[in-house]
Design an enzyme around this catalytic site. Structure first.
Site, PDB file in Angstrom:
ATOM      1  N   CYS A  14       0.832  -1.207   0.000  1.00 18.60           N
ATOM      2  CA  CYS A  14       0.000   0.000   0.000  1.00 18.60           C
ATOM      3  C   CYS A  14       0.867   1.258   0.000  1.00 18.60           C
ATOM      4  O   CYS A  14       1.433   1.608  -1.026  1.00 18.60           O
ATOM      5  CB  CYS A  14      -0.987  -0.033   1.165  1.00 18.60           C
ATOM      6  SG  CYS A  14      -2.332   1.176   0.996  1.00 18.60           S
ATOM      7  N   HIS A  52      -3.715  -5.101   0.404  1.00 13.62           N
ATOM      8  CA  HIS A  52      -3.312  -5.538   1.744  1.00 13.62           C
ATOM      9  C   HIS A  52      -3.423  -7.058   1.889  1.00 13.62           C
ATOM     10  O   HIS A  52      -4.458  -7.578   2.316  1.00 13.62           O
ATOM     11  CB  HIS A  52      -4.175  -4.862   2.805  1.00 13.62           C
ATOM     12  CG  HIS A  52      -3.866  -3.421   3.013  1.00 13.62           C
ATOM     13  ND1 HIS A  52      -2.863  -2.993   3.853  1.00 13.62           N
ATOM     14  CD2 HIS A  52      -4.413  -2.308   2.464  1.00 13.62           C
ATOM     15  CE1 HIS A  52      -2.815  -1.667   3.832  1.00 13.62           C
ATOM     16  NE2 HIS A  52      -3.730  -1.235   3.000  1.00 13.62           N
ATOM     17  N   GLU A  72      -2.131  -8.690   4.120  1.00 15.72           N
ATOM     18  CA  GLU A  72      -2.143  -8.973   5.559  1.00 15.72           C
ATOM     19  C   GLU A  72      -3.500  -8.756   6.202  1.00 15.72           C
ATOM     20  O   GLU A  72      -3.677  -9.011   7.414  1.00 15.72           O
ATOM     21  CB  GLU A  72      -1.075  -8.113   6.262  1.00 15.72           C
ATOM     22  CG  GLU A  72      -1.438  -6.664   6.512  1.00 15.72           C
ATOM     23  CD  GLU A  72      -1.299  -5.731   5.322  1.00 15.72           C
ATOM     24  OE1 GLU A  72      -1.189  -4.511   5.532  1.00 15.72           O
ATOM     25  OE2 GLU A  72      -1.337  -6.215   4.166  1.00 15.72           O
TER      26      GLU A  72
END
Length: 246
Positions: free
Chosen positions: A120, A220, A222
């Site tokens: 990001c 993202h 994660e």
């Protein structure tokens, strides 16, 4: 690096202190914690470093022995770094000290050939570090941000097409589902960087350096809602690049 030693991953975040935005900070902290935790259980020695809190000199010193770097998300880069102007829509707080420290870290990684993954903000920072620009705000309803929602619901799901022959294609395949929460994007592409992933609206979603083991993803992996195994695959890619560089 001794055969028995675990590779060292430096997880770089903006700051560990956001008293003005506790909900946002808690969410960002959760994302960064997941990266460190998964890295630890899959063979890395992973440590988190906050760029704004440490400053450039300390960040460079403390990460000097890192075998790989994960440059994580957070606030917008200050416009001064890419020739932009303040006053754009959804402009928030900037952390110029973090920007400077992270940009210096990217330059050192490129000089040394240290494997690096930008996520990001980190993906955008790679482009800015090499002279590229950013789109300061994606207007209208986009697939990239659930604007106006509570912090925990900002992520949007969409797909990204990855270029065959790219390193990230080898890890994730041709079309991947991703989770995004961003209102900025790569604008003019920097020298030495190539686009290897696009969203359906043409927004640049993945880049790779032409010669260094450096990759950026706008989404993202994660996030808790990301496809299972996506973050692990990207960490495995970093691990393989470390092995090749040894």
């Amino acid at each position: 690096m001794p055969a028995e030693a675990r590779p060292r991953l430096a997880v770089i975040e903006v700051t560990r202190f956001r008293p003005h935005a506790p909900e946002y900070h808690a969410y960002v902290d959760t994302l960064n914690s997941r990266v460190r935790a998964l890295a630890e259980v899959t063979g890395w020695e992973a440590t988190r470093f906050a760029a704004a809190d440490l400053g450039e000199a300390a960040l460079l010193q403390l990460t000097d022995g890192a075998d790989a770097i994960a440059l994580m998300g957070g606030e917008d880069l200050a416009p001064e770094w890419y020739g932009g102007e303040s006053g754009y829509r959804r402009e928030g707080r900037h952390y110029e000290e973090a920007d400077a420290a992270q940009l210096a870290l990217v330059h050192r990684a490129l000089d040394r050939g240290t494997p690096l993954l930008g996520v990001c903000r980190g993906h955008q920072l790679l482009n800015v570090a090499l002279g590229g620009t950013l789109v300061q705000h994606l207007d209208g309803d986009t697939v990239h941000l659930n604007a106006g929602a509570p912090v925990e619901e900002l992520m949007q799901h969409h797909t990204v097409d990855l270029d065959e022959g790219s390193r990230i294609h080898a890890l994730l395949g041709s079309t991947v589902g991703v989770r995004s929460a961003h209102h900025q994007a790569i604008g003019r592409l920097a020298t030495g960087v190539r686009v290897v992933g696009l969203a359906s609206d043409g927004v640049v979603e993945a880049v790779e350096h032409e010669s260094a083991p450096v990759t950026g993803v706008q989404w993202h992996p994660e996030d808790r809602g990301a496809p299972a195994g996506q973050l692990l695959s990207l960490l495995d890619g970093l691990s393989e690049q470390v092995r090749l560089a040894a």
